[in-house]
Design an enzyme around this catalytic site. Structure first.
Site, mmCIF file in Angstrom:
data_model
loop_
_atom_site.group_PDB
_atom_site.id
_atom_site.type_symbol
_atom_site.label_atom_id
_atom_site.label_comp_id
_atom_site.label_asym_id
_atom_site.label_seq_id
_atom_site.Cartn_x
_atom_site.Cartn_y
_atom_site.Cartn_z
ATOM 1 N N SER A 7 5.240 -7.016 1.919
ATOM 2 C CA SER A 7 6.117 -6.927 0.731
ATOM 3 C C SER A 7 7.515 -7.423 1.048
ATOM 4 C CB SER A 7 6.247 -5.490 0.252
ATOM 5 O OG SER A 7 4.997 -4.920 0.115
ATOM 6 N N ASP B 152 5.552 -4.970 5.937
ATOM 7 C CA ASP B 152 5.915 -6.340 6.329
ATOM 8 C C ASP B 152 5.563 -7.376 5.258
ATOM 9 O OD1 ASP B 152 3.214 -6.082 6.818
ATOM 10 O OD2 ASP B 152 3.233 -7.312 8.627
ATOM 11 N N GLY C 48 0.402 -8.731 -5.931
ATOM 12 C CA GLY C 48 1.072 -9.432 -7.026
ATOM 13 C C GLY C 48 0.897 -10.921 -6.805
ATOM 14 N N GLN D 86 -6.326 8.549 4.732
ATOM 15 C CA GLN D 86 -5.225 8.392 5.686
ATOM 16 C C GLN D 86 -3.896 8.077 5.003
ATOM 17 O OE1 GLN D 86 -6.988 5.921 9.252
ATOM 18 N NE2 GLN D 86 -8.255 5.669 7.455
ATOM 19 N N THR E 43 4.974 2.283 6.022
ATOM 20 C CA THR E 43 3.588 1.870 6.200
ATOM 21 C C THR E 43 2.907 2.794 7.190
ATOM 22 O OG1 THR E 43 2.088 0.216 7.147
ATOM 23 C CG2 THR E 43 4.349 0.076 7.871
ATOM 24 N N ILE E 44 1.678 3.141 6.895
ATOM 25 C CA ILE E 44 0.922 3.951 7.870
ATOM 26 C C ILE E 44 0.579 3.109 9.094
ATOM 27 C CG2 ILE E 44 -0.055 5.471 6.094
ATOM 28 C CD1 ILE E 44 -2.789 4.000 6.661
ATOM 29 N N ASP E 45 0.699 1.784 8.991
ATOM 30 C CA ASP E 45 0.342 0.916 10.133
ATOM 31 C C ASP E 45 1.454 0.875 11.183
ATOM 32 O OD1 ASP E 45 -1.730 0.370 8.412
ATOM 33 O OD2 ASP E 45 -0.935 -1.556 7.759
ATOM 34 N N GLY F 152 0.839 -1.204 0.000
ATOM 35 C CA GLY F 152 0.000 0.000 0.000
ATOM 36 C C GLY F 152 0.869 1.248 0.000
ATOM 37 N N ARG G 24 -22.921 8.812 15.368
ATOM 38 C CA ARG G 24 -22.569 8.747 13.945
ATOM 39 C C ARG G 24 -21.201 8.083 13.786
ATOM 40 N NH1 ARG G 24 -27.110 10.009 13.612
ATOM 41 N NH2 ARG G 24 -28.071 11.739 12.469
#
Ligand code: F6P
Length: 384
Positions: free
Chosen positions: A123, A121, A92, A299, A144-146, A13, A291
């Site tokens: 990739s 991780d 892929g 993000q 990674t944003i994670d 990502g 909501r």
């Protein structure tokens, strides 16, 4: 001078800061007189090379650069842009023997000495296997944003994503306050809660739910949320912000794409039930509007913050330095405010084991200072 031919690809990502990495690798290499080949769309680019779609010359970043026209000619804009100029590949099929063979063939045709792999991780795991088969020399740069890559305090992209979610919480605060609403914000991060926890603290959330502490929304956790909301109301606050990580599962331990909506419904049902069984403090919650908002790919795509540009640049320079020294199969990392490098193999070992066991490779430390900070602020974290 030792002229090296190296490659770079971005995989998995996208996130803010990928272009800043590419820029720093190309700049530093060009100054050394090296050639840098940009592989389009991760390992797919090697397949295209094998199939004749690209010649090495087409991919030579140090030659083509990214020139802008007119008055903007010469402007070095790449580090400001999100996404990846090389494109990225999140799905892929390198495990298929014919695709793996084409990747290895394309790599060999480019005749590069080392490959810089910018990935998370998943990739890194996949490309490490290919690299082993093909005897590639690789240097990994975590992004990674994670923020779930082991051994590095920070991955490129995380800081910007934290800022985006924090800003969203700030923006949502005023509509929540104006309508006396509870707003639940669903945050990315896969099975890691770093993004939710950091942004939740920085954005003033009243409840933060992350998979490491709240793997699923049990009735006890929902009850805890209701208690927190009642307490807030009794203290004079008529609105609330809840952040929930997408990795938190529902009551039946199932992944739910709409976990924020699920939580909204459960809070309504539970407060109704508690009111009916004559605990009047919960009756106040029934009229509250709840909501749910999912921030989604917003993000991932914001302009990289200065810190991510710096981290990306430092990582890129370090990767080039390692290649110059002939130190391969490393991952560049950020530890205690310093750039370092460490062997890739042990990290891949951890990642593989965690993937097999369906666990996060670098979860939030439940006893760490961030969790402690949140608790000290009176934020409810779902602990029963
Ligand atoms: O790993 C980065 C990430 O944005 C996760 O936080 C999220 O779960 C996932 O990727 C989304 O993937 P996709 O872009 O394929 O929907």
């Amino acid at each position: 001078m030792d002229i090296k031919r190296i490659g770079i690809l971005t995989s998995g990502g996208d996130c803010p800061g990928l272009n800043a990495i590419i820029r720093s690798v190309v700049k530093a290499s060009a100054l050394k007189g090296w050639e840098v080949y940009g592989i389009p769309y991760g390992t797919d680019g090697f397949v295209e090379v094998a199939h004749g779609k690209y010649q090495a010359e087409d991919l030579l970043l140090t030659k083509h650069g990214y020139a802008l026209p007119g008055m903007l000619k010469g402007l070095d804009v790449l580090q400001f842009l999100s996404g990846s100029v090389l494109g990225s590949l999140s799905k892929g099929h390198p495990e298929q023997p014919d695709i793996a063979a084409a990747i290895l063939k394309g790599y060999a045709m480019l005749d590069i000495e080392a490959l810089i792999v910018v990935g998370g991780d998943g990739s890194l795991d996949i490309i490490y296997d290919l690299a082993t088969k093909g005897n590639w020399h690789i240097i990994a740069i975590p992004k990674t944003i994670d923020n779930d890559v082991p051994f590095t305090d920070l991955a490129v992209g995380f800081s910007t994503a934290v800022d985006i979610v924090t800003q969203a919480l700030y923006d949502l605060t005023f509509t929540a306050a104006s309508h006396e609403r509870i707003i639940i914000v669903q945050v990315m991060g896969r099975d890691a809660g770093h993004l939710t926890l950091h942004a939740g603290i920085a954005g003033g959330a009243d409840i933060i739910l992350i998979p490491e502490i709240t793997p699923c929304l049990t009735p006890e956790v929902i009850r805890g949320c209701c208690d927190q909301l009642v307490n807030l109301r009794q203290s004079g606050r008529h609105f609330a912000l809840i952040v929930i990580s997408e990795g938190v599962h529902d009551q039946n331990e199932q992944k739910n794409k709409y976990i924020a909506d699920y939580l909204a419904e459960k809070i309504s049902q539970t407060s109704q039930h508690l009111c009916e069984i004559k605990d009047p403090s919960f009756c106040d919650l029934i009229d509250l509007d709840i909501r749910a908002t999912t921030l989604g790919h917003l993000q991932r795509s914001g302009t990289p913050l200065s810190f991510d540009r710096l981290l990306a640049t430092v990582f890129g320079i370090k990767a080039v330095e390692l290649i110059e020294q002939g130190i391969y199969d490393q991952v560049v990392i950020w530890r205690n405010g310093q750039v370092e490098h460490t062997d890739l193999q042990p990290i891949i070992g951890i990642i593989k084991k965690c993937h097999q066991e369906n666990r996060c490779a670098f979860p939030v430390d439940k006893d760490g200072f961030m969790v402690k900070t949140a608790k000290s602020l009176g934020i409810y974290l779902g602990e029963v």
